[in-house]
Scaffold this motif. Structure first.
Motif, short mmCIF file in Angstrom:
data_model
loop_
_atom_site.label_atom_id
_atom_site.label_comp_id
_atom_site.label_asym_id
_atom_site.label_seq_id
_atom_site.Cartn_x
_atom_site.Cartn_y
_atom_site.Cartn_z
N THR A 57 -14.00 43.40 -27.70
CA THR A 57 -13.53 44.43 -27.01
C THR A 57 -14.91 45.46 -27.93
O THR A 57 -15.13 46.08 -27.17
N PRO A 85 -9.46 39.34 -19.81
CA PRO A 85 -9.73 39.98 -18.55
C PRO A 85 -10.23 39.04 -16.86
O PRO A 85 -9.39 39.25 -16.42
N GLY A 86 -11.16 38.26 -18.22
CA GLY A 86 -11.77 37.27 -16.97
C GLY A 86 -10.71 36.24 -16.13
O GLY A 86 -10.62 36.94 -15.08
N CYS A 145 -17.48 47.16 -25.26
CA CYS A 145 -16.89 49.04 -24.84
C CYS A 145 -19.13 49.17 -25.31
O CYS A 145 -18.91 50.63 -24.88
N LYS A 181 -0.11 46.05 -12.77
CA LYS A 181 -0.67 46.31 -13.79
C LYS A 181 -1.44 45.76 -13.82
O LYS A 181 -2.89 46.26 -15.37
N LEU A 237 -15.79 38.37 -20.96
CA LEU A 237 -14.63 38.98 -20.34
C LEU A 237 -14.10 37.45 -20.67
O LEU A 237 -12.38 37.84 -19.91
N LYS A 274 -3.85 44.45 -12.94
CA LYS A 274 -5.70 44.40 -13.03
C LYS A 274 -5.83 45.15 -13.67
O LYS A 274 -7.48 45.58 -14.58
N ASP A 275 -5.40 46.48 -13.89
CA ASP A 275 -5.35 47.90 -14.81
C ASP A 275 -6.09 47.53 -15.82
O ASP A 275 -6.49 48.06 -16.60
N ALA A 298 -6.75 44.87 -17.24
CA ALA A 298 -7.86 43.67 -16.97
C ALA A 298 -9.24 44.78 -17.14
O ALA A 298 -10.12 44.93 -17.80
N ILE A 299 -9.43 45.72 -16.13
CA ILE A 299 -10.15 46.20 -16.12
C ILE A 299 -10.39 47.44 -17.60
O ILE A 299 -11.47 47.36 -18.00
N LEU A 300 -9.41 47.98 -17.62
CA LEU A 300 -9.32 48.28 -19.35
C LEU A 300 -9.93 46.91 -20.42
O LEU A 300 -10.45 48.30 -20.97
N ARG A 301 -8.84 46.43 -20.64
CA ARG A 301 -10.21 45.58 -20.85
C ARG A 301 -11.34 45.04 -21.28
O ARG A 301 -12.09 45.02 -22.29
N SER A 302 -12.06 45.60 -19.59
CA SER A 302 -13.68 45.25 -19.39
C SER A 302 -13.73 46.21 -20.25
O SER A 302 -15.69 45.94 -20.49
N MET A 303 -13.83 47.40 -20.14
CA MET A 303 -14.68 48.69 -20.67
C MET A 303 -14.43 48.27 -22.12
O MET A 303 -14.81 49.50 -23.05
N GLY A 304 -13.85 47.92 -22.81
CA GLY A 304 -13.83 47.84 -24.14
C GLY A 304 -12.30 48.31 -24.88
O GLY A 304 -12.24 48.23 -25.66
N TYR A 305 -11.45 48.75 -23.82
CA TYR A 305 -9.76 49.41 -24.80
C TYR A 305 -9.18 48.01 -25.24
O TYR A 305 -8.81 46.98 -25.18
N VAL A 333 -8.67 38.43 -13.69
CA VAL A 333 -9.54 38.79 -12.25
C VAL A 333 -9.83 37.64 -11.73
O VAL A 333 -9.71 38.02 -10.44
#
Ligand SMILES: Nc1ncnc2c1ncn2[C@@H]1O[C@H](COP(=O)(O)OP(=O)(O)OP(=O)(O)O)[C@@H](O)[C@H]1O
Ligand SMILES: [Mg+2]
Lengths: 395, 228
Positions: free
Chosen positions: B85, A386-387, B89, A287, B61, A289-290, A292-299, A390
């Motif tokens: 972070t 996250p970078g 967001c 997971k 990132l 990758k997921d 990283a995606i979540l973190r990139s969205m600000g999670y 990725v």
């Protein structure tokens, strides 16, 4: 997910099963022994001997000192003792017993034995004698003044059955008795030695018009027997022996067995824990990758940990429920396994113990392991940039 | 619009090394760049020149080895993880070169995920907004498809919709039209430029498509870790 779930199920199930099977025999032994000889015996009066010592130097100074304990055999005033015992809140019953060696004479054969003069109603409150009858009826014994309850092994040896008569010989006199019922405790030493008769009969047979050999005591909370015994010894001035001390040798055998099984359980738990750690770590790895995606969205890191904890919680809940069911079913299965044992207790099948604590312990252990196994990898994954994930350079 | 021409993003002398020991490569060699709201920027350049690396840095990132990054006037290159972070967001929408959806989730769920984290809309509003975003990238009829049931181009468009979900002031898109046919790349590009103008968002996209690059407000050619 499935892998860690099955690990949890297996771990919890095995934990429960090993606990149930290893403590079963011990509990059964204790139950048998308590049901036969009670939780405690009050016997032998204590005689304090006071030694007076004159201090040196010619002064009149005197030192009183307890110098060991001396015992006078038996309980001279059973009524007083029994009344005093009833003041202890943990005492559920007390019964007088007069014991003496006898010779049992049957038509073909003689056997030496122990006559136990009991007061039936009192004795039923401090033992499982009523439930240990395998032939005949206690009610018959109650009605027959010259009735007797004979152990299964002794009755077999003398070829006696209910209704047969025999003679007890002691102190040079012989009295005739009828077998009212035959009991079996499973404890070989008892079943081949004891003949229960009414207390009044025992008095005349053994020529003991007053006093008894001991008072058998039953307790509500058996585990408090040692403390109670100490108190009773102080108050009653009679020696009081708790079952833990009386059955010391067997209990320490069982304790050794329990330790060895505890080691087995810990090894199982460790293996299950490692397997779980592995699979949960793998889940996290899959997971990343997921993550990283979540973190990139600000999670936040905390959110990620929470997601995996949540997942672990689901694994745990389902695993614990299924594990307990598996544990209970396999325990039930084992309990039907034929395994005839007699000597220290009597059983035809494997003895298991049903104890809610086993399940509580199993679930607690599993919870601890699942949480550790999921939090650590999740935290580690959430810490990565996250970078890096990725780009595939996360380490 | 009030925010037009406000500086949304600025970076100065960015350096980034990648790899370890002998394999260590100086990828970015002091890149400086600024983006204003309401403008669309194209970063172009040969493969391997460091475009994605730069975009990761700008999208917070990744951390630079040297230089400064400012997002909406706030220095972010040295701030802690929590602040970065939170900024991701609120202020940044990122479209990865390889789109990256959460494949076990539906297109709708993917688009709603940033909104859930931001927590400014009700569930109902989130669903509605996700629907309208997916419609605007031409996926109005596939909102309930799982990520695994979408083609590469469709996944890419979901990723664009997701980047727009929280109305970020900065949209960073790494080849958002790379996998798309003429019609859909037009659709996605038009959407991004329209939003930049309407909402005053700064759009920075990497592209190998000269036509797309030509239609941006600015084109910044990059070569070997530096803007030419
Ligand atoms: N982990 C790494 N270790 C060493 N060098 C790396 C690593 N990852 C990427 N690079 C190098 O960094 C440079 C920049 O990579 P980047 O992904 O930013 O290129 P790009 O401009 O996005 O290329 P493309 O147009 O193909 O996507 C490349 O030359 C690449 O070889
Ligand atoms: Mg790239």
């Amino acid at each position: 997910m499935l892998m860690s779930l099955s690990c949890t199920v297996l771990g919890v199930g095995l934990f429960v099963l090993t606990q149930a099977t290893t403590s079963g025999f011990e509990e059964f032994f204790i139950k048998t022994i308590l049901g036969t000889d009670g939780a405690m015996r009050v016997e032998d009066k204590i005689q304090d001997t006071l030694r007076q010592m004159t201090a040196g130097g010619g002064s009149d100074f005197q030192i009183s000192q307890r110098q060991g304990l001396k015992y006078i055999e038996g309980v001279e005033e059973p009524k007083l003792i029994i009344n005093a015992l009833k003041d202890f809140s943990n005492v559920s019953g007390a019964a007088p017993v007069l014991r003496g060696s006898v010779l049992v004479r049957a038509d073909f054969k003689n056997e030496s034995a122990q006559a136990f003069g009991i007061s039936l109603e009192d004795h039923l409150k401090v033992s499982d004698l009523g439930r240990q009858i395998v032939q005949g009826d206690v009610a018959t014994f109650r009605e027959q003044p010259a009735g007797a309850l004979m152990g299964r092994v002794l009755a077999d040896r003398l070829q006696l059955s209910t209704g047969s008569t025999f003679i007890l010989e002691a102190q040079g006199q012989r009295l005739r008795y009828t077998v009212s019922a035959i009991y079996e405790t499973g404890v070989a030493d008892i079943d081949k030695m004891r003949v229960y008769i009414h207390l009044s009969e025992a008095r005349s047979l053994l020529k003991k018009p007053s006093g008894v050999s001991f008072v058998q005591v039953n307790l509500f909370e058996k585990d408090r027997a040692p403390q109670n015994a100490l108190q009773m010894q102080e108050v009653l001035k009679h020696s009081a022996k708790p079952w833990q001390e009386r059955e010391k040798s067997w209990l320490s055998t069982f304790r050794a067995l329990r330790i060895s099984s505890a080691i087995t359980v810990s090894v199982f738990t460790l293996i299950a824990g490692l397997a779980m750690f592995n699979t949960l770590a793998m889940i996290v790895l899959e997971k990343t990758k997921d993550i990283a995606i979540l973190r990139s969205m600000g999670y936040e890191r905390r959110d990620i940990t929470q997601i995996f904890l949540w997942q672990a919680g689901i694994v745990l809940t389902i695993g614990a429920v299924l594990g307990c069911i598996v544990g209970a079913l396999s325990t039930l299965g084992v309990s039907y396994m034929p395994l005839p044992i007699s000597g220290i207790f009597k059983t035809e099948t494997f003895v298991v113990s049903w104890n809610a604590w086993h399940y509580v312990e199993a679930i607690t252990t599993a919870a601890l392991m699942v949480m550790i196994a999921s939090v650590i990898p999740a935290r580690r994954a959430a810490r990565l940039e996250p970078g890096d994930i990725v780009r595939g350079t996360a380490q | 619009m009030a925010f037009t021409n406000e500086l949304a993003l600025r970076c100065d002398g960015l350096h980034r090394y990648l790899g370890q020991d002998d394999a260590r490569v100086h990828v970015l060699k002091g890149v400086s760049f600024a983006a204003r709201r309401g403008e669309v920027y194209a970063i172009v350049g040969p493969s391997g020149c460091g475009k994605s690396t730069l975009l990761y840095l700008l999208g917070l990132l990744d951390r630079p080895d040297g230089g400064e990054i400012e997002i909406n006037g706030q220095l972010m290159s040295t701030s802690d993880d929590a602040a970065r972070t939170a900024a991701r967001c609120e202020h940044i929408g990122f479209v990865f070169q390889f789109h990256f959806l959460m494949l076990e989730f539906s297109a709708l769920d993917n688009v709603m995920m940033p909104m859930r984290k931001l927590g400014r809309l009700s569930q109902q509003e989130m669903v509605e907004r996700a629907h309208s975003l997916l419609s605007s990238v031409g996926l109005g009829d596939k909102t309930h498809r799982l990520g695994t049931q979408l083609s590469g181009g469709e996944q890419q468009r979901v990723a664009v919709a997701r980047a727009l979900a929280n109305q970020p002031s900065i949209i960073l898109a790494d080849e958002p039209t790379g996998n798309l046919d003429v019609k859909n790349s037009g659709l996605v590009f038009d959407l991004l430029t329209r939003l930049a103008k309407e909402n005053g968002q700064a759009v920075i996209l990497v592209t190998h498509n000269p036509e797309i690059a030509a239609r941006c407000d600015f084109t910044r050619p990059m070569r070997d870790g530096l803007f030419a």
